[in-house]
Design a protein around this motif. Structure first.
Motif, PDB file in Angstrom:
ATOM      1  N   TYR A  17      -8.782 -11.313  -5.915  1.00 15.53           N
ATOM      2  CA  TYR A  17      -7.962 -10.718  -4.914  1.00 15.53           C
ATOM      3  C   TYR A  17      -6.557 -10.125  -6.083  1.00 15.53           C
ATOM      4  O   TYR A  17      -6.549  -9.156  -6.118  1.00 15.53           O
ATOM      5  N   GLU A  18      -6.486 -11.058  -6.986  1.00 15.59           N
ATOM      6  CA  GLU A  18      -5.514 -10.746  -7.904  1.00 15.59           C
ATOM      7  C   GLU A  18      -5.909  -9.539  -8.912  1.00 15.59           C
ATOM      8  O   GLU A  18      -4.795  -8.832  -9.213  1.00 15.59           O
ATOM      9  N   SER A  19      -6.985  -9.613  -9.313  1.00 14.38           N
ATOM     10  CA  SER A  19      -7.717  -8.384  -9.951  1.00 14.38           C
ATOM     11  C   SER A  19      -7.413  -7.187  -9.410  1.00 14.38           C
ATOM     12  O   SER A  19      -7.541  -6.087  -9.818  1.00 14.38           O
ATOM     13  N   GLY A  20      -7.578  -7.172  -7.972  1.00 14.69           N
ATOM     14  CA  GLY A  20      -7.533  -5.946  -7.069  1.00 14.69           C
ATOM     15  C   GLY A  20      -6.024  -5.478  -6.818  1.00 14.69           C
ATOM     16  O   GLY A  20      -6.015  -4.852  -5.923  1.00 14.69           O
ATOM     17  N   GLY A  21      -5.222  -6.178  -7.433  1.00 11.25           N
ATOM     18  CA  GLY A  21      -3.583  -5.824  -7.304  1.00 11.25           C
ATOM     19  C   GLY A  21      -2.762  -6.758  -6.014  1.00 11.25           C
ATOM     20  O   GLY A  21      -2.034  -6.371  -5.675  1.00 11.25           O
ATOM     21  N   PHE A  22      -3.522  -7.740  -5.613  1.00 11.59           N
ATOM     22  CA  PHE A  22      -3.033  -8.591  -4.724  1.00 11.59           C
ATOM     23  C   PHE A  22      -2.113  -9.525  -5.224  1.00 11.59           C
ATOM     24  O   PHE A  22      -2.342  -9.995  -6.403  1.00 11.59           O
ATOM     25  N   ASP A  53     -26.296 -13.149  -6.309  1.00 15.58           N
ATOM     26  CA  ASP A  53     -27.176 -12.668  -7.449  1.00 15.58           C
ATOM     27  C   ASP A  53     -26.342 -11.505  -8.242  1.00 15.58           C
ATOM     28  O   ASP A  53     -27.033 -11.108  -9.370  1.00 15.58           O
ATOM     29  N   HIS A  54     -25.340 -10.997  -7.764  1.00 15.84           N
ATOM     30  CA  HIS A  54     -24.527 -10.195  -8.612  1.00 15.84           C
ATOM     31  C   HIS A  54     -23.057 -10.334  -8.796  1.00 15.84           C
ATOM     32  O   HIS A  54     -22.262  -9.312  -8.741  1.00 15.84           O
ATOM     33  N   ARG A  55     -22.793 -11.545  -8.938  1.00 20.76           N
ATOM     34  CA  ARG A  55     -21.465 -11.916  -9.300  1.00 20.76           C
ATOM     35  C   ARG A  55     -21.184 -11.888 -10.889  1.00 20.76           C
ATOM     36  O   ARG A  55     -21.977 -11.689 -11.513  1.00 20.76           O
ATOM     37  N   ARG A  56     -19.825 -11.950 -11.080  1.00 21.84           N
ATOM     38  CA  ARG A  56     -19.145 -11.829 -12.447  1.00 21.84           C
ATOM     39  C   ARG A  56     -19.646 -10.520 -13.286  1.00 21.84           C
ATOM     40  O   ARG A  56     -19.816 -10.464 -14.506  1.00 21.84           O
ATOM     41  N   ARG A  57     -19.710  -9.580 -12.423  1.00 14.86           N
ATOM     42  CA  ARG A  57     -19.959  -8.045 -12.704  1.00 14.86           C
ATOM     43  C   ARG A  57     -18.767  -6.981 -12.451  1.00 14.86           C
ATOM     44  O   ARG A  57     -19.034  -5.974 -12.448  1.00 14.86           O
ATOM     45  N   GLY A  58     -17.710  -7.633 -11.703  1.00 13.44           N
ATOM     46  CA  GLY A  58     -16.668  -6.859 -11.397  1.00 13.44           C
ATOM     47  C   GLY A  58     -16.873  -6.298 -10.137  1.00 13.44           C
ATOM     48  O   GLY A  58     -16.057  -5.602  -9.621  1.00 13.44           O
ATOM     49  N   HIS A  59     -17.858  -6.753  -9.150  1.00 17.02           N
ATOM     50  CA  HIS A  59     -18.131  -6.010  -7.957  1.00 17.02           C
ATOM     51  C   HIS A  59     -16.944  -6.606  -6.903  1.00 17.02           C
ATOM     52  O   HIS A  59     -16.878  -5.747  -6.058  1.00 17.02           O
ATOM     53  N   GLY A  60     -16.664  -7.745  -7.203  1.00 14.83           N
ATOM     54  CA  GLY A  60     -15.591  -8.363  -6.138  1.00 14.83           C
ATOM     55  C   GLY A  60     -14.159  -7.708  -6.458  1.00 14.83           C
ATOM     56  O   GLY A  60     -13.651  -7.047  -5.310  1.00 14.83           O
ATOM     57  N   LEU A 115       0.927  -1.294   0.020  1.00  9.88           N
ATOM     58  CA  LEU A 115      -0.087   0.093   0.080  1.00  9.88           C
ATOM     59  C   LEU A 115       0.938   1.450  -0.005  1.00  9.88           C
ATOM     60  O   LEU A 115       0.397   2.382   0.329  1.00  9.88           O
ATOM     61  N   ALA A 116       1.980   1.125  -0.497  1.00  7.89           N
ATOM     62  CA  ALA A 116       2.917   2.272  -0.572  1.00  7.89           C
ATOM     63  C   ALA A 116       2.487   3.333  -1.478  1.00  7.89           C
ATOM     64  O   ALA A 116       2.648   4.571  -1.277  1.00  7.89           O
ATOM     65  N   GLY A 117       1.878   2.906  -2.656  1.00  7.11           N
ATOM     66  CA  GLY A 117       1.396   3.684  -3.493  1.00  7.11           C
ATOM     67  C   GLY A 117      -0.436   3.873  -3.364  1.00  7.11           C
ATOM     68  O   GLY A 117      -1.020   3.317  -2.820  1.00  7.11           O
ATOM     69  N   PRO A 118      -1.032   4.861  -4.377  1.00  3.94           N
ATOM     70  CA  PRO A 118      -2.177   4.780  -4.428  1.00  3.94           C
ATOM     71  C   PRO A 118      -2.888   4.077  -4.965  1.00  3.94           C
ATOM     72  O   PRO A 118      -2.596   3.024  -5.705  1.00  3.94           O
ATOM     73  N   VAL A 119      -4.280   3.575  -4.591  1.00  4.29           N
ATOM     74  CA  VAL A 119      -4.991   2.522  -4.922  1.00  4.29           C
ATOM     75  C   VAL A 119      -5.989   2.985  -6.171  1.00  4.29           C
ATOM     76  O   VAL A 119      -6.814   4.183  -5.798  1.00  4.29           O
ATOM     77  N   GLU A 120      -6.255   2.044  -6.978  1.00  7.26           N
ATOM     78  CA  GLU A 120      -7.280   2.769  -8.184  1.00  7.26           C
ATOM     79  C   GLU A 120      -8.350   2.782  -7.624  1.00  7.26           C
ATOM     80  O   GLU A 120      -8.962   2.286  -6.590  1.00  7.26           O
ATOM     81  N   ASP A 121      -9.263   3.835  -8.222  1.00  5.45           N
ATOM     82  CA  ASP A 121     -10.701   3.935  -8.048  1.00  5.45           C
ATOM     83  C   ASP A 121     -11.361   2.837  -8.205  1.00  5.45           C
ATOM     84  O   ASP A 121     -11.439   2.047  -9.261  1.00  5.45           O
TER      85      ASP A 121
END
Length: 288
Positions: free
Chosen positions: A270-275, A229-236, A140-146
């Motif tokens: 999690y990997e898609s979120g930069g982990f 009911d809201h999976r596979r839409r990028g919410h994770g 978390l040294a750098g900014p996180v994407e919106d």
């Protein structure tokens, strides 16, 4: 003095949590975190106290364990005591003998950090390796994407939405509004936040709780879920980014999480979120 094992009681939980907070370090393996105790607090202070074990010598806590269910002990060890033979032997004896008050007879699992001597002793005593888990970490040294969606911090007015998404995210969830209030009323939650993500229609679609261990230390995501009911839409990915951003705002050096390796969807989220995926870890178990 000899190693002493203790149930610290409600009044002594602060000492166990303080030790866990002190042991969190970016150079250490992903391990039992103060947030794990904080999340367990949803069952109330008395239940949490009954689930915690500490191992101490000369008044200093050297290991902390959390009975995350009747047959699962998640534990960690002070960094300078990972190879302490007296401590390792005492822990191995305590978890192997039903009369010691850690486990009853039957299947038991022990999670211990990589490099801990107690893992070697359990293997030598016939304990087997269980299914693999994947730890993940984001610096978390750098900014996180919106995250690209509306994110709200949960206060009392948003509890019904938060608990409903939790139940809709996990098949066997027993989470309720009362359990949120119990968790939020515990002292560990002072270093935590619950977040809810909303879609374009304003419906709550994902949730996460993040736990800081203090500035400059890694924070934990526990739990994170997306409404079935809201999976596979990028919410994770969105709620994962929001979690990382919240921990960065709280001063955490990194965000960590651990999930069963068999849950490939969670790992990918999690990997898609930069982990970044870390080497797999395994519990040790015995059948009786």
């Amino acid at each position: 003095m000899a190693i002493e094992v203790d149930r610290p009681g409600v009044d002594g939980l602060g000492g166990a949590v303080d030790a866990l907070r002190e042991w969190q370090d970016d150079g250490a393996p992903v391990q039992l975190h103060p947030g794990d105790v904080g999340w367990f607090w949803r069952f109330g202070a008395e239940a949490t106290a009954a689930a915690v074990r500490t191992w101490s010598r000369d008044g200093r806590v050297l290991a902390v364990g959390l009975l995350d269910g009747p047959g699962v002990l998640r534990m960690t060890v002070a960094p300078d005591a990972l190879r302490d033979e007296e401590l390792a032997r005492r822990v191995a004896e305590d978890v192997s003998r039903p009369d010691r008050g850690v486990f009853e007879a039957g299947r038991a699992n022990v999670e211990a950090p990589k490099g801990a001597l107690v893992k070697d002793l359990l293997v030598a005593d016939g304990w087997q390796l269980d299914e693999p888990w994947t730890p993940l970490r984001r610096d978390l040294a750098g900014p996180v994407e919106d995250p690209g969606v509306r994110i709200e911090v949960v206060g009392p007015e948003r509890v019904p939405e938060r608990s409903a998404v939790q139940r809709a995210s996990f098949e066997k969830s027993t989470f309720t509004d009362d359990r949120w209030h119990a968790m939020a009323g515990g002292p560990v939650y002072a270093d935590a936040r619950c977040l809810v993500a909303y879609d374009d229609s304003g419906e709550a679609v994902a949730t996460v709780t993040v736990w800081s261990a203090g500035p400059g230390r890694p924070g934990l995501l526990e739990p994170l879920g997306v409404h079935r009911d809201h999976r596979r839409r990028g919410h994770g990915r969105a709620i994962t980014l929001a979690a990382a951003a919240a921990l960065r705002e709280m001063g955490s050096s990194a965000a960590v999480v651990c999930t069963p390796s068999s849950n490939v969807g969670a790992v990918a989220t999690y990997e898609s979120g930069g982990f970044r995926r870390l080497p797999e870890v395994r519990d040790h178990y015995r059948e009786a």
